[in-house]
Write a protein that holds these residues in place. Structure first.
Motif, short mmCIF file in Angstrom:
data_model
loop_
_atom_site.label_atom_id
_atom_site.label_comp_id
_atom_site.label_asym_id
_atom_site.label_seq_id
_atom_site.Cartn_x
_atom_site.Cartn_y
_atom_site.Cartn_z
N VAL A 1 0.87 -1.17 0.00
CA VAL A 1 0.00 0.00 0.00
C VAL A 1 0.91 1.22 0.00
O VAL A 1 1.79 1.35 0.85
CB VAL A 1 -0.91 0.00 1.25
CG1 VAL A 1 -1.80 1.23 1.26
CG2 VAL A 1 -1.74 -1.27 1.30
N HIS A 2 0.71 2.10 -0.97
CA HIS A 2 1.63 3.24 -1.12
C HIS A 2 1.14 4.40 -0.27
O HIS A 2 0.10 4.97 -0.53
CB HIS A 2 1.73 3.62 -2.58
CG HIS A 2 1.91 2.42 -3.47
ND1 HIS A 2 2.99 1.60 -3.34
CD2 HIS A 2 1.13 1.88 -4.44
CE1 HIS A 2 2.88 0.60 -4.21
NE2 HIS A 2 1.75 0.75 -4.87
N GLY A 3 1.90 4.74 0.73
CA GLY A 3 1.47 5.73 1.71
C GLY A 3 1.63 7.17 1.25
O GLY A 3 2.04 7.43 0.12
N PRO A 4 1.30 8.09 2.14
CA PRO A 4 1.26 9.52 1.78
C PRO A 4 2.60 10.21 1.90
O PRO A 4 2.66 11.40 2.10
CB PRO A 4 0.28 10.07 2.81
CG PRO A 4 0.51 9.23 4.02
CD PRO A 4 0.90 7.86 3.52
N GLY A 5 3.70 9.48 1.74
CA GLY A 5 5.01 10.05 2.06
C GLY A 5 5.65 10.89 0.99
O GLY A 5 6.84 11.13 1.04
N CYS A 6 4.90 11.37 0.03
CA CYS A 6 5.48 12.28 -0.95
C CYS A 6 5.01 13.69 -0.62
O CYS A 6 3.84 14.02 -0.80
CB CYS A 6 5.04 11.86 -2.35
SG CYS A 6 5.23 13.16 -3.57
N PRO A 7 5.91 14.53 -0.10
CA PRO A 7 5.48 15.83 0.42
C PRO A 7 4.88 16.74 -0.64
O PRO A 7 4.02 17.57 -0.34
CB PRO A 7 6.77 16.45 0.96
CG PRO A 7 7.84 15.47 0.81
CD PRO A 7 7.35 14.28 0.06
N VAL A 8 5.31 16.57 -1.89
CA VAL A 8 4.75 17.40 -2.95
C VAL A 8 3.29 17.01 -3.18
O VAL A 8 2.42 17.84 -3.42
CB VAL A 8 5.57 17.25 -4.25
CG1 VAL A 8 4.94 18.01 -5.39
CG2 VAL A 8 6.99 17.72 -4.03
N CYS A 9 3.05 15.69 -3.08
CA CYS A 9 1.73 15.16 -3.42
C CYS A 9 0.64 15.53 -2.42
O CYS A 9 -0.54 15.52 -2.76
CB CYS A 9 1.79 13.65 -3.51
SG CYS A 9 3.03 13.08 -4.66
N VAL A 10 1.01 15.82 -1.21
CA VAL A 10 -0.02 16.06 -0.20
C VAL A 10 -0.27 17.55 0.04
O VAL A 10 -1.05 17.93 0.89
CB VAL A 10 0.34 15.36 1.13
CG1 VAL A 10 0.41 13.86 0.92
CG2 VAL A 10 1.65 15.87 1.71
N LEU A 11 0.40 18.39 -0.75
CA LEU A 11 0.18 19.84 -0.63
C LEU A 11 -1.23 20.19 -1.08
O LEU A 11 -1.59 19.90 -2.21
CB LEU A 11 1.11 20.56 -1.59
CG LEU A 11 2.40 21.14 -1.10
CD1 LEU A 11 3.03 21.92 -2.25
CD2 LEU A 11 2.19 22.03 0.09
N PRO A 12 -2.02 20.81 -0.24
CA PRO A 12 -3.35 21.17 -0.69
C PRO A 12 -3.32 22.34 -1.67
O PRO A 12 -2.38 23.12 -1.69
CB PRO A 12 -4.08 21.56 0.60
CG PRO A 12 -3.01 21.91 1.56
CD PRO A 12 -1.76 21.20 1.14
N MET A 13 -4.36 22.42 -2.49
CA MET A 13 -4.42 23.47 -3.51
C MET A 13 -4.29 24.86 -2.93
O MET A 13 -3.67 25.73 -3.52
CB MET A 13 -5.73 23.37 -4.26
CG MET A 13 -5.63 22.44 -5.42
SD MET A 13 -7.01 22.71 -6.52
CE MET A 13 -6.55 21.55 -7.79
#
Ligand code: SF4
Lengths: 377, 99
Positions: free
Chosen positions: A64-76
């Protein structure tokens, strides 16, 4: 370095895979269901796809690929704030390249640059500080993001700015912190995980002890892992071995980089410059308590949020975007309705499609076809 | 951004700011070494060290000893695995084989 090649030895990989297969067969037979192991770190996600690790694994082990990409979790909304700062007269906005194409509600930083904003890609926050030194009549804002891996570098840059008396430098701080994030994942009701591959480079900074609660309170094994294919397989084998033996412990496969106690200099810089925010908003995951940091009062003059007025609006993700479910591992990227059609690396709708560490971009680039073939679909 | 690149420290350029020249895959640039020095390993001792560089900062010395140990474990694992496989095969009824 010589040993880098050795961490890619296909013979060793084969033996590890055989070992993993044996263990997982035994465990899943006992449990009567497949195993779900989460890799928290985007760097692992990237390696897993790059080397096709998912396609080698037995079907009884799901990654399961977690939320560990900081760019990916930046809100709009935060991207919009970046654009607003970049478009402020007199400002030079500096950022890592990864963040340039993340879509905001109206535009990305790349689009803002095309329209005339002075946005500059830098390799290091120290380069942003050098720009400030060279342009005393301009305001230089550095876009700080990332988990504990990059947090020390921005903290030390703020400390350097103070030591040198550079007053036209400020940080737009979007750093996030790993432990509350993992806790939120563990508390999420729609998620069932049997164990974790722990992030390698975050742990190099924070050490292995902060993960103890995962073993103690949630009874899940964690193995801190390196990024070479054999590291990942080795760590996965260690997780399975713990499950098989009924253990839940924090183990360190990446001891060549990760000391148990972390990095004292880096932790000290973080503690001096940053404090926890009450909460931080994540793309797809919503608000997570204490999951972000901000600049302490004492360094307030280096804080772009205090220095400029940022809109700080909350912008909902587009309706068709299912990044949140992908981030939590509830669905696979290809199950998102817009995957590969409306949402591609060239025209990303969600942030997971932007960075090569994002699960959707990784699937698109390396994985999807191979996985489909392996599953015989 | 998060992965880091290994490089070798070539020389110390600015002891005050703890900066040194690091050779990263043939490219030399000035890197902050503050996180890889301590009392037991002062700045001058860093020349020749392999370090992992993240966004301009050396964040860890790469422990060659530990790297070798990990490799040794992997080596052993292979051998143990072969043995176990052989054991399994011999324990299974003749001709049945192991899945
Ligand atoms: S395909 Fe695009 S919109 Fe869908 S989850 Fe992935 S990044 Fe988000």
């Amino acid at each position: 370095m010589k040993y880098v090649d050795e961490f890619r030895d296909p013979e060793k990989a084969k033996r590890l895979l055989a070992e993993i297969e044996g263990l997982s067969a035994r465990i899943t037979e006992r449990l009567g269901r497949p195993l779900a192991i989460m890799e928290v770190c985007g760097g692992h996600t990237h390696s897993i796809f790059k080397y096709g690790i998912e396609t080698m694994l037995p079907r009884s082990v799901e990654l399961v690929h977690g939320p560990g990409c900081p760019v990916c979790v930046l809100p709009m909304g935060r991207v919009d704030d970046c654009v607003a700062l970049a478009e402020t007269p007199g400002v030079i906005f500096t950022t890592f390249g990864d963040a340039m194409r993340v879509p905001g509600s109206k535009k990305s930083l790349l689009q803002a640059k095309a329209e005339g904003a002075d946005v500059r890609m830098v390799y290091s926050p120290l380069d942003a500080l050098a720009i400030a030194r060279d342009n005393p009549d301009r305001e230089i804002v550095f876009f700080g993001l990332g988990f504990e891996t990059t947090m020390p570098s921005t903290a030390m840059t703020v400390l350097a700015a103070e030591a040198e008396g550079i007053e036209n430098f400020s940080l737009f701080c979007n750093h996030i912190t790993i432990i509350p994030t993992i806790k939120a994942i563990l508390d999420s009701p729609d998620l069932r995980l049997d164990g974790f591959l722990g992030p390698g480079h975050v742990s190099m900074v924070i050490g292995t002890r902060p993960y103890n609660f995962i073993a103690e309170h949630y009874h899940r094994p964690v193995v801190i892992a390196g990024f070479e294919p054999l590291d990942i397989l080795h760590a996965l084998w260690m997780v399975l071995k713990q499950i098989d033996e009924g253990r839940a412990e924090i183990e360190n496969q990446y001891a060549r980089i990760v000391p148990e106690e972390g990095n004292a200099v880096a932790l000290d810089a973080i503690a001096r410059v940053f404090e926890l925010r009450p909460y931080f908003e994540w793309r797809g995951l919503g608000s997570i308590d204490h999951s972000g940091v901000r600049i302490r009062e004492a360094y307030g003059r280096f804080d772009a949020e205090r220095r400029f007025s940022v809109p700080a609006l909350k912008i909902a993700d587009p309706k068709s975007c299912q990044c949140g479910e992908v981030l939590k591992g509830v669905i696979k990227p290809r199950d998102c309705k817009v995957f590969g059609s409306v949402c591609t690396p060239e025209t990303p709708l969600g942030a997971l499609m932007v960075s090569s560490e994002g699960a959707c971009a990784a699937y698109y680039q390396y994985g999807d076809l191979a996985v489909l073939e392996a599953e015989g679909a | 951004m998060c992965l880091g690149i290994p490089g070798q420290v070539v020389e110390i350029t600015d002891p005050q700011r703890k900066l040194g020249l690091v050779d990263v895959a043939g490219v030399k640039r000035e890197i902050n070494l503050a996180c890889v020095v301590d009392e037991a390993h002062p700045l001058e001792a860093c020349v020749g060290d392999w370090v992992l560089v993240h966004v301009g900062f050396a964040m860890s010395r790469i422990d060659a000893q530990q790297a070798a140990e990990t490799l040794a474990i992997l080596e052993q694992l292979g051998e143990v695995q072969e043995e176990i496989a052989a054991m399994r095969a011999s324990a299974a009824s003749p001709g049945a084989g192991t899945p």
